[in-house]
Enzyme design. Sequence first.
Site, mmCIF file in Angstrom:
data_model
loop_
_atom_site.group_PDB
_atom_site.id
_atom_site.type_symbol
_atom_site.label_atom_id
_atom_site.label_comp_id
_atom_site.label_asym_id
_atom_site.label_seq_id
_atom_site.Cartn_x
_atom_site.Cartn_y
_atom_site.Cartn_z
ATOM 1 N N GLY A 180 -22.251 27.139 -24.712
ATOM 2 C CA GLY A 180 -21.139 26.273 -24.345
ATOM 3 C C GLY A 180 -19.853 26.731 -25.000
ATOM 4 N N ASP A 181 -18.937 27.245 -24.155
ATOM 5 C CA ASP A 181 -17.589 27.632 -24.606
ATOM 6 C C ASP A 181 -17.561 28.844 -25.530
ATOM 7 O OD1 ASP A 181 -16.884 25.435 -23.154
ATOM 8 O OD2 ASP A 181 -16.401 24.167 -24.872
ATOM 9 N N CYS A 215 -29.889 21.369 -15.661
ATOM 10 C CA CYS A 215 -29.034 21.413 -14.465
ATOM 11 C C CYS A 215 -28.552 19.999 -14.096
ATOM 12 C CB CYS A 215 -29.802 22.034 -13.297
ATOM 13 S SG CYS A 215 -28.778 22.161 -11.819
ATOM 14 N N PRO A 268 -28.061 31.979 -17.427
ATOM 15 C CA PRO A 268 -28.459 31.920 -16.015
ATOM 16 C C PRO A 268 -27.363 31.205 -15.237
ATOM 17 C CG PRO A 268 -29.657 30.274 -17.319
ATOM 18 C CD PRO A 268 -28.862 31.096 -18.287
ATOM 19 N N MET A 269 -26.920 31.796 -14.146
ATOM 20 C CA MET A 269 -25.913 31.136 -13.302
ATOM 21 C C MET A 269 -26.296 31.342 -11.841
ATOM 22 S SD MET A 269 -22.276 31.732 -15.280
ATOM 23 C CE MET A 269 -22.531 33.415 -15.861
ATOM 24 N N GLN A 301 -35.848 32.101 -14.827
ATOM 25 C CA GLN A 301 -35.714 30.653 -15.046
ATOM 26 C C GLN A 301 -36.258 29.869 -13.852
ATOM 27 O OE1 GLN A 301 -32.124 28.161 -14.743
ATOM 28 N NE2 GLN A 301 -32.346 27.802 -16.936
ATOM 29 N N GLY A 344 -21.831 32.165 -20.634
ATOM 30 C CA GLY A 344 -21.826 31.874 -19.203
ATOM 31 C C GLY A 344 -20.516 32.265 -18.552
ATOM 32 N N ARG A 345 -19.653 31.271 -18.350
ATOM 33 C CA ARG A 345 -18.457 31.493 -17.524
ATOM 34 C C ARG A 345 -17.533 32.591 -18.025
ATOM 35 N NH1 ARG A 345 -17.030 25.394 -17.820
ATOM 36 N NH2 ARG A 345 -17.979 25.873 -19.829
#
Length: 325
Positions: free
Chosen positions: A202-203, A101, A15-16, A71, A225-226
């Site tokens: 994460g990563d 968050c 989720p972003m 979410q 994510g990113r």
Amino acid sequence: MALFGKLPSNVFLAPMAGITDQPTRQIVHKKSRGNVTLVSEMVAINALSRKNSKTYRIADVRKEEYPVIVQLVGADPAMFADAAQLAAELGAAGIDINMGCPVRKIITSGAGSALMTNMPLAAEIIRSVVRAVNLDVSVKFRKGWDSQDINAVEFAKMCEDSGAAFITIHGRTRAQGYSGSADWQVIAKAKKAVKIPVVGNGDINSPESAKKIIEETGVDGVMIGRAALGAPWLPGQIDAVLHGQAPYVLTAGEIKNTLLEHFALLKSYYGEKLAVALSRKYVCWYSKNFYDAKRFRENYMKINDYHTALEEIENYFNQNEERTE
Ligand SMILES: Cc1cc2nc3c(=O)[nH]c(=O)nc-3n(C[C@H](O)[C@H](O)[C@H](O)COP(=O)(O)O)c2cc1C
């Protein structure tokens, strides 16, 4: 990897906020041929309960032809239950509770990662949502509040005891925000401590890193994510490689076509004017690793007209295709 009920994949798009909206979910769904599990942007429970029109639209996933986990973020158990029921009526395939968050506005209201410092309230929220809806309820949280207060393992057990169907752990503390590297060892410890499925986050930025986190931690799923920004094909590619397929490198032409498809989806959801404004960040992300991207981005930022924007994208990526051949 174990399957999570009816979800399409153990590979999740993270989720972003401001990014994983309907157009982005659609493009990720399409590029993964349906083999990625999608989560909405976070939705504030107070705004949803007030039926704020913008928030209501964000939570409304009824038109999407694939499952979307919605979410929710907030700090009040009763309001959480109402908002979860509303999200279920608006088509949610599952409810994810945001307990990670780090944004100041969120934590000052006691929500997001602040809930990691208030386990009794966090537990009450989870139980309240589990009681309210007939859907799987998951929780996304971090390694802990800061380096002095790392409680992901206890928190994972609390989530399990409170009725969570699965959990996602981002291996950074609240104090780290998005900096430093994610600690996968804490995810491994939490995985050992619970029986419910655990998603590592994460990563993870490639099929190799997805394989690595699974090997190192034993997680049941991975969340991207990113690395998916400007690469909506990546989560699907990770799913494919985890299922034994060979990785595939996209040509400049394929990247251009994906960007144009994404842009068209933004236009049909937001209208031409807003789509042009939103396309600026996507153009920056899609053009990373391309020749002379800085100059292209600078020019693109000045464009306000939809057709000029399309032309600019065509010209830039076509030139790049010629250079790479
Ligand atoms: C722009 C942006 C917005 C985010 N919004 C949310 C959000 O709404 N809810 C949430 O749980 N996490 C949110 N996150 C955190 C991501 O879901 C993810 O946990 C984090 O980026 C780490 O994964 P990564 O290293 O793959 O990017 C956001 C991250 C970014 C960069």
